[in-house]
Each structure stands twice: as C-alpha cells, then as structure tokens.
Design a protein around this motif. Structure first.
Motif, PDB file in Angstrom:
ATOM      1  N   THR A  64       0.830  -1.206   0.000  1.00  0.00           N
ATOM      2  CA  THR A  64       0.000   0.000   0.000  1.00  0.00           C
ATOM      3  C   THR A  64       0.864   1.256   0.000  1.00  0.00           C
ATOM      4  OG1 THR A  64      -1.807   1.120   1.179  1.00  0.00           O
ATOM      5  CG2 THR A  64      -0.100   0.094   2.520  1.00  0.00           C
ATOM      6  N   VAL A  69      -2.997   3.511   8.970  1.00  0.00           N
ATOM      7  CA  VAL A  69      -3.606   2.184   9.010  1.00  0.00           C
ATOM      8  C   VAL A  69      -4.334   2.040  10.334  1.00  0.00           C
ATOM      9  CG1 VAL A  69      -3.189  -0.310   9.020  1.00  0.00           C
ATOM     10  CG2 VAL A  69      -1.785   1.169   7.574  1.00  0.00           C
ATOM     11  N   THR A 159      -7.618   2.039   5.788  1.00  0.00           N
ATOM     12  CA  THR A 159      -6.401   2.735   5.376  1.00  0.00           C
ATOM     13  C   THR A 159      -6.791   3.977   4.580  1.00  0.00           C
ATOM     14  OG1 THR A 159      -6.323   1.353   3.388  1.00  0.00           O
ATOM     15  CG2 THR A 159      -4.996   0.633   5.264  1.00  0.00           C
ATOM     16  N   VAL A 163      -5.183  -1.086  -0.568  1.00  0.00           N
ATOM     17  CA  VAL A 163      -4.215  -2.129  -0.235  1.00  0.00           C
ATOM     18  C   VAL A 163      -4.418  -3.301  -1.181  1.00  0.00           C
ATOM     19  CG1 VAL A 163      -4.313  -1.433   2.187  1.00  0.00           C
ATOM     20  CG2 VAL A 163      -5.626  -3.406   1.439  1.00  0.00           C
TER      21      VAL A 163
END
Length: 394
Positions: A64, A69, A159, A163
């Motif tokens: 990512t 996160v 996030t 990802v």
C-alpha cells in the motif's frame, strides 16, 4: 485522504493473512486459528483452545501507499487471580521487513484464571482500535504481527489508500511446532519471539505451531503438520510432556515415532529437525508435574516448581534428561533410513552458562533477552553455514 471519513475499508480475507491454518468467521469478527477445525474438534482441552487461538506468528501482510492504518480487533485479555495485571498484547508494525512501530488494543473480552483452583471465567467486552500513522507515502510492504499471547478477532481494516495482497516472493516456508517457549511466552513482542527472530535471520516464512502447554505429541497436531505445505520443518519436543506428567518412558519413544511417521506421510523428504528441550533447571532431574508455587502466588508472583519426586524415575516418570537421551537415540536410529532427519540438543540454544546469566524468571519461561539469544543461535546453528537447513539448500 487523511480525513477520517476518507478512510477505505478493506475486507479481511485469507490472502491478507499469513501464519494461520484456519480462519473462523464468528458473530464478532474473523478469528485466526493455528490448528485446523478437524484438529480442534478432536480435543476439548481449554489450555489447547486458548493457545492455538493466540495468533503467534500470524500477521496481516499487504502492499500500500497508505500513511494511516487502522485495525479494529476484539482481543481476549488474560487475568490471573492474585497476580498483577498483564500488559496489553503488543502489535508489531513492520514496513519492508523493518520494525517501525508498536501498539496495543484496549477493551476486549477478559479471561480470568485462578491458578490455585484451576477455575476460569470469561466476560465480554468491546472492540478496540489500533492506529498507526505517519507511514511513508510510497509503495511499501506492511506487516502487522498480531499478539502472540492474546486471542485476537479481526473486525475491520481501514487505510487512507488502497491495499493489495503481497505477491509471493518465493521464500521457503518453515513450519515449527513446540511449547509455550516456541509460542513466545514472555517475549517482548510477536516479531521478537525466538522463532520469529530466527525466521527473519534465516530469510524464511514462518508458520508457528508453538502451543503453550500443548506440545504433547497429539496425533491431530501431527496430521495438521502433515497436511500443511512446508519446505522446512522442526519439532521441539519434551518440556510439556514432563511438566504435564503426561506419559511414562515406555510410551514416549513409540509416541515420538508415531508423530514423526505421520509428519513424514505428507513430507517424505522435507528437512525435518528434532529439537530437544532447552535447559530448565527445575525439571532436569525432577519429574513433573509443574505446579504454581503457591507461596510465590500469595506474594503476587507467578512462578512454578517441580512437583514430582526424583525417585519416581524408577517407575518411568520422565525428566528432561531422559527426554534428551531418548530423542538423541531415536533420531540416530531413524536417520539410518531418513537422510533428511536431523537432531539439535536444546541446550545448545540455552544451556547452563546461559541460565547462570539469564535465569528463567518464573522457572519455566525465558525472558525477552533470552528469546533473542535463542533465536539468534537457532539461526546460526540451523540456517547458517553447515546447519541442517542450509545443507538442504534453504
């Protein structure tokens, strides 16, 4: 996209997880297991259920550009009656293989254990959130190692950038089975248990079947290992058989043979290393069972003692010395027909000189510094030049 309402939620799926043999969808989240459902159905022991659901070696892995996160989890905290509270389980954040941050999750369920009576009770609690921010905005591999000593249900992953799963990098898979020491008891964090450290130094992917109190030569564990793809395999045998006072000398060697035979059914030529117990002074010459030291417990300290009698060795009760001698003999015998079978004396990882410098704090489990020493030595002796896994092209 750092605003909270711009966070992206990614479904928690098997391709984002490594180190688990099974994933259970519960009413509250995704529960990683380190034994498959068939194995769990064959034993209703509470100790085993707790240990295998504690995700030692299990980690979320993804690629990512995210700088933030967030992970919602439902942990199960352990509380021992009369003992100061344990710290929250630690989550390790690795970026491109390097540890860059750590965190914990408050809340969750609580499992209260009374070591004096053996009673246990569970109380439900809320989901908690782990947040890491300030990550570099470039493409990177992110790993979140789950607490090695805290049952953890995964609820949501968020996030601030998409990802994707990490493409298989072709690293060999090392499957290891052992006791609470292998699970990581009293290590500082999940990526610093001795197997995790050894795997990092050896450049391999770890599947850790270290099961606290439950390395008992169970046939269902052997079948789980048989059926798990792996390039390198090790089994660390002994301490739980002694401190559970599970079997006598007559049963021990046939049980080891049976366990190894089962593993070999699925991995006939895979490098297979048998490791005997590290030094544990209370059980070197005194049989089990191990028992909590009630005087220490009354003072608020959890320590153990050997409750057996050395004279009972005459009737076949096992000590660690007995286990090491039998394992050495047994591996020599089998190696005549199995050129990929190896043996390592656990005292080469932690022996008398180490115990004098770094004694086991509770008489059974190594501390964080000792985990580092054992992991480094294992990597040198097993993955290093001339070691059994190096010799097999690991």
């Amino acid at each position: 996209m750092n605003a909270e309402n711009d966070m992206l939620t990614t479904p928690l799926t098997a391709d984002l997880l490594r180190g688990a043999l099974d994933l259970e969808r519960t009413e509250r989240g995704l529960l990683p297991h380190r034994l498959p459902a068939r194995a769990r159905a064959q034993c209703d022991d509470g100790q085993l259920a707790m240990a295998e659901s504690q995700p030692s070696g299990v980690r979320l892995v993804f690629r990512t550009r995210a700088t933030v996160v967030e992970l919602d989890t439902l942990p199960t905290k352990r509380v021992y009656v009369g003992v100061p509270p344990r710290p929250d389980g630690v989550y390790d954040l690795l970026v491109d293989g390097r540890l860059v941050d750590q965190g914990g999750v408050r809340g969750g369920d609580t499992l209260t254990l009374d070591m004096a009576t053996g009673n246990a009770r569970t109380e439900s609690g809320p989901v908690g959130t782990l947040r890491f921010d300030g990550l570099p905005g470039r493409e990177k591999d992110v790993e979140i190692w789950l607490p090695h000593n805290e049952t953890t249900q995964l609820v949501a992953l968020r996030t601030d950038a998409p990802v994707e799963p990490v493409v298989d990098q072709g690293r060999k898979v090392w499957l290891h089975h052992g006791s609470s020491i292998s699970q990581g008891s009293d290590a500082a964090s999940p990526s610093t248990t001795w197997p995790a450290l050894a795997a990092s130094l050896g450049g391999v992917e770890l599947i850790n079947l270290g099961l606290g109190g439950s390395a008992l030569l169970d046939p269902f564990t052997a079948r789980a290992m048989r059926d798990t793809p792996a390039d390198l395999i090790s089994v660390k045998i002994g301490i739980n058989l002694v401190n559970a006072d599970l079997m006598r000398l007559r049963a021990f060697a046939p049980a080891v043979h049976g366990f190894l035979d089962t593993v070999r059914e699925g991995h006939p030529t895979t490098p297979l290393l048998v490791v005997s117990p590290v030094l544990c002074p209370i059980h070197e010459d005194t049989p089990g069972p191990s028992a909590p030291d009630l005087e220490e417990l009354a003072a608020g300290r959890l320590r153990f003692r050997a409750a057996g009698d050395p004279a009972e060795r005459a009737s076949g009760k096992l000590t660690l010395g007995d286990v090491r001698r039998e394992l050495s003999r047994l591996v020599r015998q089998r190696a005549v027909d199995d050129p990929h079978l190896y043996h390592l004396d656990g005292r080469d990882l932690y022996g008398e000189a180490d115990a004098a410098e770094l004694p086991l704090p509770d008489q059974l489990h190594p501390d964080a510094a000792t985990h580092r020493r054992i992991g480094t030595r294992f990597a040198e002796l097993v993955f290093g030049g001339g070691g059994p896994f190096a010799a097999e092209g690991a």
